[in-house]
Scaffold this motif. Sequence first.
Motif, PDB file in Angstrom:
ATOM      1  N   MET A  72      25.262 -10.931  14.774  1.00 25.41           N
ATOM      2  CA  MET A  72      26.131 -11.270  15.920  1.00 25.41           C
ATOM      3  C   MET A  72      25.347 -11.068  17.212  1.00 25.41           C
ATOM      4  SD  MET A  72      29.819  -9.654  17.001  1.00 25.41           S
ATOM      5  CE  MET A  72      30.565 -10.256  15.503  1.00 25.41           C
ATOM      6  N   THR A  73      25.415 -12.009  18.152  1.00 24.00           N
ATOM      7  CA  THR A  73      24.673 -11.920  19.390  1.00 24.00           C
ATOM      8  C   THR A  73      25.346 -10.948  20.328  1.00 24.00           C
ATOM      9  OG1 THR A  73      24.146 -14.243  19.116  1.00 24.00           O
ATOM     10  CG2 THR A  73      23.691 -13.277  21.255  1.00 24.00           C
ATOM     11  N   GLN A  74      24.580 -10.104  20.992  1.00 25.27           N
ATOM     12  CA  GLN A  74      25.144  -9.128  21.914  1.00 25.27           C
ATOM     13  C   GLN A  74      25.496  -9.805  23.237  1.00 25.27           C
ATOM     14  OE1 GLN A  74      25.864  -5.930  21.063  1.00 25.27           O
ATOM     15  NE2 GLN A  74      25.306  -6.773  19.064  1.00 25.27           N
ATOM     16  N   PRO A  75      26.563  -9.327  23.906  1.00 31.90           N
ATOM     17  CA  PRO A  75      27.016  -9.966  25.143  1.00 31.90           C
ATOM     18  C   PRO A  75      25.947 -10.069  26.207  1.00 31.90           C
ATOM     19  CG  PRO A  75      28.671  -8.425  24.345  1.00 31.90           C
ATOM     20  CD  PRO A  75      27.462  -8.258  23.480  1.00 31.90           C
ATOM     21  N   ASN A  76      25.166  -9.000  26.412  1.00 39.76           N
ATOM     22  CA  ASN A  76      24.211  -9.039  27.503  1.00 39.76           C
ATOM     23  C   ASN A  76      23.001  -9.917  27.213  1.00 39.76           C
ATOM     24  OD1 ASN A  76      22.989  -7.510  25.616  1.00 39.76           O
ATOM     25  ND2 ASN A  76      22.615  -5.703  26.913  1.00 39.76           N
ATOM     26  N   GLN A  77      22.972 -10.504  26.041  1.00 41.24           N
ATOM     27  CA  GLN A  77      21.873 -11.397  25.695  1.00 41.24           C
ATOM     28  C   GLN A  77      22.289 -12.865  25.727  1.00 41.24           C
ATOM     29  OE1 GLN A  77      20.897  -9.836  21.847  1.00 41.24           O
ATOM     30  NE2 GLN A  77      19.289  -8.493  22.656  1.00 41.24           N
ATOM     31  N   SER A  78      23.565 -13.128  25.620  1.00 41.79           N
ATOM     32  CA  SER A  78      23.978 -14.513  25.401  1.00 41.79           C
ATOM     33  C   SER A  78      24.703 -15.165  26.552  1.00 41.79           C
ATOM     34  CB  SER A  78      24.894 -14.588  24.175  1.00 41.79           C
ATOM     35  OG  SER A  78      26.109 -13.927  24.446  1.00 41.79           O
ATOM     36  N   PRO A 126      22.942 -21.244  28.892  1.00 43.70           N
ATOM     37  CA  PRO A 126      23.836 -22.394  29.057  1.00 43.70           C
ATOM     38  C   PRO A 126      25.080 -22.280  28.195  1.00 43.70           C
ATOM     39  CG  PRO A 126      21.571 -23.133  28.956  1.00 43.70           C
ATOM     40  CD  PRO A 126      21.560 -21.655  28.648  1.00 43.70           C
ATOM     41  N   LEU A 127      26.177 -22.833  28.707  1.00 45.06           N
ATOM     42  CA  LEU A 127      27.458 -22.756  28.017  1.00 45.06           C
ATOM     43  C   LEU A 127      27.431 -23.504  26.701  1.00 45.06           C
ATOM     44  CD1 LEU A 127      30.023 -23.247  30.863  1.00 45.06           C
ATOM     45  CD2 LEU A 127      29.668 -21.195  29.527  1.00 45.06           C
ATOM     46  N   PRO A 128      28.294 -23.085  25.775  1.00 42.67           N
ATOM     47  CA  PRO A 128      28.421 -23.823  24.527  1.00 42.67           C
ATOM     48  C   PRO A 128      28.794 -25.279  24.793  1.00 42.67           C
ATOM     49  CG  PRO A 128      29.604 -21.743  24.441  1.00 42.67           C
ATOM     50  CD  PRO A 128      29.145 -21.916  25.851  1.00 42.67           C
ATOM     51  N   GLN A 181      34.549 -16.109  19.603  1.00 44.30           N
ATOM     52  CA  GLN A 181      34.443 -14.646  19.660  1.00 44.30           C
ATOM     53  C   GLN A 181      33.013 -14.209  19.377  1.00 44.30           C
ATOM     54  OE1 GLN A 181      37.437 -12.788  17.179  1.00 44.30           O
ATOM     55  NE2 GLN A 181      38.970 -14.311  17.780  1.00 44.30           N
ATOM     56  N   ASP A 182      32.366 -14.897  18.462  1.00 48.85           N
ATOM     57  CA  ASP A 182      30.984 -14.566  18.156  1.00 48.85           C
ATOM     58  C   ASP A 182      30.075 -14.852  19.360  1.00 48.85           C
ATOM     59  OD1 ASP A 182      31.716 -13.762  15.644  1.00 48.85           O
ATOM     60  OD2 ASP A 182      31.156 -15.642  14.653  1.00 48.85           O
ATOM     61  N   ILE A 183      30.325 -15.989  20.007  1.00 51.58           N
ATOM     62  CA  ILE A 183      29.519 -16.351  21.168  1.00 51.58           C
ATOM     63  C   ILE A 183      29.650 -15.309  22.271  1.00 51.58           C
ATOM     64  CG2 ILE A 183      29.300 -18.034  23.054  1.00 51.58           C
ATOM     65  CD1 ILE A 183      30.081 -20.181  20.988  1.00 51.58           C
ATOM     66  N   LEU A 184      30.873 -14.816  22.476  1.00 48.56           N
ATOM     67  CA  LEU A 184      31.098 -13.816  23.508  1.00 48.56           C
ATOM     68  C   LEU A 184      30.696 -12.418  23.061  1.00 48.56           C
ATOM     69  CD1 LEU A 184      34.550 -14.847  25.057  1.00 48.56           C
ATOM     70  CD2 LEU A 184      32.262 -15.296  25.907  1.00 48.56           C
ATOM     71  N   ALA A 187      33.753  -8.833  28.048  1.00 50.67           N
ATOM     72  CA  ALA A 187      33.104 -10.079  27.644  1.00 50.67           C
ATOM     73  C   ALA A 187      33.416 -11.211  28.630  1.00 50.67           C
ATOM     74  CB  ALA A 187      33.563 -10.472  26.241  1.00 50.67           C
ATOM     75  N   TYR A 188      34.671 -11.253  29.108  1.00 53.54           N
ATOM     76  CA  TYR A 188      35.036 -12.292  30.063  1.00 53.54           C
ATOM     77  C   TYR A 188      34.303 -12.096  31.393  1.00 53.54           C
ATOM     78  CZ  TYR A 188      38.824 -13.251  26.774  1.00 53.54           C
ATOM     79  OH  TYR A 188      39.545 -13.556  25.651  1.00 53.54           O
ATOM     80  N   HIS A 189      34.157 -10.837  31.821  1.00 57.31           N
ATOM     81  CA  HIS A 189      33.405 -10.565  33.052  1.00 57.31           C
ATOM     82  C   HIS A 189      31.979 -11.106  32.934  1.00 57.31           C
ATOM     83  CE1 HIS A 189      36.017  -7.008  34.734  1.00 57.31           C
ATOM     84  NE2 HIS A 189      36.595  -8.193  34.867  1.00 57.31           N
ATOM     85  N   LEU A 190      31.366 -10.859  31.810  1.00 61.60           N
ATOM     86  CA  LEU A 190      30.016 -11.371  31.580  1.00 61.60           C
ATOM     87  C   LEU A 190      30.011 -12.902  31.544  1.00 61.60           C
ATOM     88  CD1 LEU A 190      28.866  -8.802  28.878  1.00 61.60           C
ATOM     89  CD2 LEU A 190      27.699  -9.214  31.047  1.00 61.60           C
ATOM     90  N   PHE A 191      31.012 -13.465  30.915  1.00 64.75           N
ATOM     91  CA  PHE A 191      31.099 -14.910  30.749  1.00 64.75           C
ATOM     92  C   PHE A 191      31.152 -15.622  32.107  1.00 64.75           C
ATOM     93  CE2 PHE A 191      33.735 -18.772  29.814  1.00 64.75           C
ATOM     94  CZ  PHE A 191      32.842 -19.402  28.961  1.00 64.75           C
ATOM     95  N   PHE A 192      31.880 -15.010  33.061  1.00 62.93           N
ATOM     96  CA  PHE A 192      32.018 -15.622  34.386  1.00 62.93           C
ATOM     97  C   PHE A 192      31.027 -15.059  35.398  1.00 62.93           C
ATOM     98  CE2 PHE A 192      36.130 -16.707  32.538  1.00 62.93           C
ATOM     99  CZ  PHE A 192      36.288 -18.018  32.959  1.00 62.93           C
TER     100      PHE A 192
END
Length: 336
Positions: A1-7, A11-13, A277-280, A294-299
């Motif tokens: 599973m990819t860690q949040p701070n790496q993914s 670029p977005l899915p 969920q895996d992506i995040l 995860a959402y904070h990182l995503f945005f």
Amino acid sequence: MTQPNQSLHTPLPTFFTPTVQHNTGWTVLPKATATSIEKALGEGKLLGVVSVVRETLETASSAPVRITVTGDSGNGMSSFINALRGIGHEEEDLVPTGVVRTTRIPSCYSSSHFPNMELWDLPRTGAVTENLENYLEKIQFIQYDLFIIIASEQFSMNLVKLAKAIQGQRKRFYIVWTKLDRDLSTRVLSEERLLQTIWKNIWETLQKEGMCEPIIFLVSSFDPLLHDFPELRDTLHRDVSDIRYHRTLKNLSDTCEKVIDDKVTSLQGQIASKSFQDILGIQNADDLGECLIAYHLFFGVDDKSLQQVAQSIGKPMEKYKAIMKSQDLHTVLTGD
């Protein structure tokens, strides 16, 4: 599973595709600029957005602002333009003046007092009000940013219709009453009373036509240091700067808002997906705290990203966190 701070700063899915429309024209962002903002926001890289905004505003700082001077024949438009530019009668770049109609085609002038401002001397409005529509089409008034309507002796219906047309296009305009020196030399009222009467007559004439309160200046082109001339210069300086940057900032804001809204829509559509969920990097979808991080990182609004932005701009990170609607889990739960 990819860690949040790496993914999340990649670029977005493929399910997220920005849908910002790139209009073409004077008041919209160049396509390359909008694309750069989309990419930075899509990857959650706010520093990239800051960089694009800075470059865009730097370009905007030298963008020309087009100011036009118009009115009925004989109202002293050319003399006013010379006075506004600080041009003396002996200088070569003098706008021709005279009793006869001296301007038949639009003429552009510059001024060291107003860098990157184009001052356009337009053909005078006709004597017949029915010709106004033809006049507006002829001068292509939609391309100008601010209008200075010159009047003297009377505020004609031609000028009223011109002001209404400009206001209908949500353009800025001033009413400038020139030849005040002549009015004062022949006055029977006190100077203060005369100025009040002129201003009131213009205001009431426009009010009868349902106009918003206009910006009115009473000046003499032969005494540009007296009466409202200094205030006119100051107001014009402020408005030129506002026109130059306001439209750019609004377009930047609109583009950012659209990209973020699209990103939210994509997130909502995929939120229950295991692959998402895996992506995040979410291990437990029922853990709201983990999801919020995860959402904070995503945005791109996690603490690390906000700190980078704050340092880049020179403001405290707390200033940005204070306006976040989802600072922490408690704020989210108590708010919505």
